[in-house]
Design an enzyme around this catalytic site. Structure first.
Site, PDB file in Angstrom:
ATOM      1  N   CYS A   1      -2.006   6.250  -2.291  1.00 34.85           N
ATOM      2  CA  CYS A   1      -0.564   6.071  -2.501  1.00 34.85           C
ATOM      3  C   CYS A   1      -0.271   4.682  -3.048  1.00 34.85           C
ATOM      4  CB  CYS A   1       0.194   6.299  -1.206  1.00 34.85           C
ATOM      5  SG  CYS A   1       1.978   6.113  -1.372  1.00 34.85           S
TER       6      CYS A   1
ATOM      7  N   CYS B   1       2.905   3.103  -1.611  1.00 37.83           N
ATOM      8  CA  CYS B   1       2.717   2.578  -0.253  1.00 37.83           C
ATOM      9  C   CYS B   1       1.964   1.247  -0.265  1.00 37.83           C
ATOM     10  CB  CYS B   1       1.920   3.567   0.597  1.00 37.83           C
ATOM     11  SG  CYS B   1       2.519   5.262   0.555  1.00 37.83           S
ATOM     12  N   ASP B   2       0.891   1.172  -1.046  1.00 35.70           N
ATOM     13  CA  ASP B   2      -0.060   0.070  -0.905  1.00 35.70           C
ATOM     14  C   ASP B   2      -0.176  -0.850  -2.118  1.00 35.70           C
ATOM     15  OD1 ASP B   2      -0.715   1.119   1.609  1.00 35.70           O
ATOM     16  OD2 ASP B   2      -2.232   2.432   0.760  1.00 35.70           O
TER      17      ASP B   2
END
Length: 312
Positions: A138, A141-142
């Site tokens: 992701c 997300c990261d």
């Protein structure tokens, strides 16, 4: 004898725990079966910086523990177990029968499904070992943690193209590895990749191994035509080859799309069966974020509460 409950929540994670918080506060006395991965996908993420309320960030496991404690504070009964069979009623006010761990019988007035989706990985030992240490599924997300660094994205569809262009705004260089000699992404997404100067696309190329002991230090890539190998120094590897919704249990029972995502009615969390609701990544293939999963968990509990209220 089957245990009779008002609200059964299948699956943990942000959607399940948020549904539990709202259902418990509405005096629905929810019982949650967590599945084999308590906390869901987020427990594979080391740092979470984009969930509201954590000013200094947190890690996925700690956040799920917080949500679990909050759900339990209001009376949710959280149980470790796996739902193995369902017999869902088609009648309004009908009782939904569920078997847990192939032996425990549950009869529920409402069911909230929050079983999530599982990111597809390549299956390499080195990749699995470094999930959370530089390997991610992701970018949204990261990606922030790789600001100004070099990363690799694996995939050929719209998701891979989106992740590559997203990361290109943050990272120094993005190398996109495409297994075949063409991309499956839409023409619009391909053009966006081509126009982004710091994205390099390598066709007919796969990861042979992710390099690094405790964190990612690079990848060894192989050209599947020439068999030549190249080492690419990177600090992050983003696998973008799709997700598999955890919906096998409901095939032939609940409406789902061709991939397996459960279909809900309009802006609600209602499935095609009365008293059965779906929240989180099991029905969301667009956003797949912890905060949107939590939001739909709230919606599912409210939908379930209103459903029960209408029966009285």
């Amino acid at each position: 004898m089957a245990e009779k409950i008002k609200c059964l929540i299948i699956g943990s994670g942000p959607a399940g725990y948020t549904a539990a918080i709202y259902a418990a506060r509405a005096d629905m006395k929810p019982v949650m079966y967590t599945g084999m991965q308590m906390g869901g996908q987020l427990t594979t993420t080391t740092e979470v910086d984009n969930f509201p309320g954590y000013a200094n960030g947190t890690d996925g496991t700690a956040m799920m523990n917080d949500l679990q404690k909050q759900a339990e504070r209001f009376g949710t009964e959280v149980r470790f177990g796996m739902v193995t069979k369902v017999d869902l009623s088609t009648e309004v006010g009908g009782i939904h029968k569920v078997i847990v761990d192939e032996s425990i019988e549950i009869e529920a007035e409402t069911v909230i499904i929050s079983t999530g989706a599982t990111a597809k990985y390549l299956g390499l030992e080195s990749e699995q070992r470094l999930i959370g240490g530089g390997v991610s599924a992701c970018a949204t997300c990261d990606g922030f943690f790789y600001k100004g660094q070099d990363v690799v994205v694996v995939g050929a569809g719209d998701t891979a193209a989106e992740e590559a262009t997203y990361l290109a705004n943050i990272c120094n260089k993005v190398t996109l590895l495409v297994r075949k000699d063409y991309m499956r992404a839409s023409k619009a997404m391909q053009h966006r990749v081509e126009k982004t100067q710091n994205i390099e696309v390598l066709y007919n190329t796969e990861i042979d191994e992710v390099l690094g002991d405790k964190v990612v230090e690079g990848v060894r890539a192989i050209n599947n035509q020439t068999k030549d190998t190249t080492e690419i120094p990177v600090t992050g590897v983003f696998i973008a080859i799709g997700h598999k919704p955890n919906s096998d249990l409901f095939k032939g029972v609940l409406n789902m799309d061709e991939v397996g995502y459960l279909i809900t009615e309009g802006k609600s969390t209602k499935t095609n069966l009365p008293g059965v609701f779906a929240a989180g990544d099991i029905q969301d293939k667009e956003y797949r974020q912890a905060v949107t999963a939590a939001g739909s968990g709230c919606m599912a509990a409210l939908d379930a509460e209103r459903y029960l209220g209408a029966l009285e």
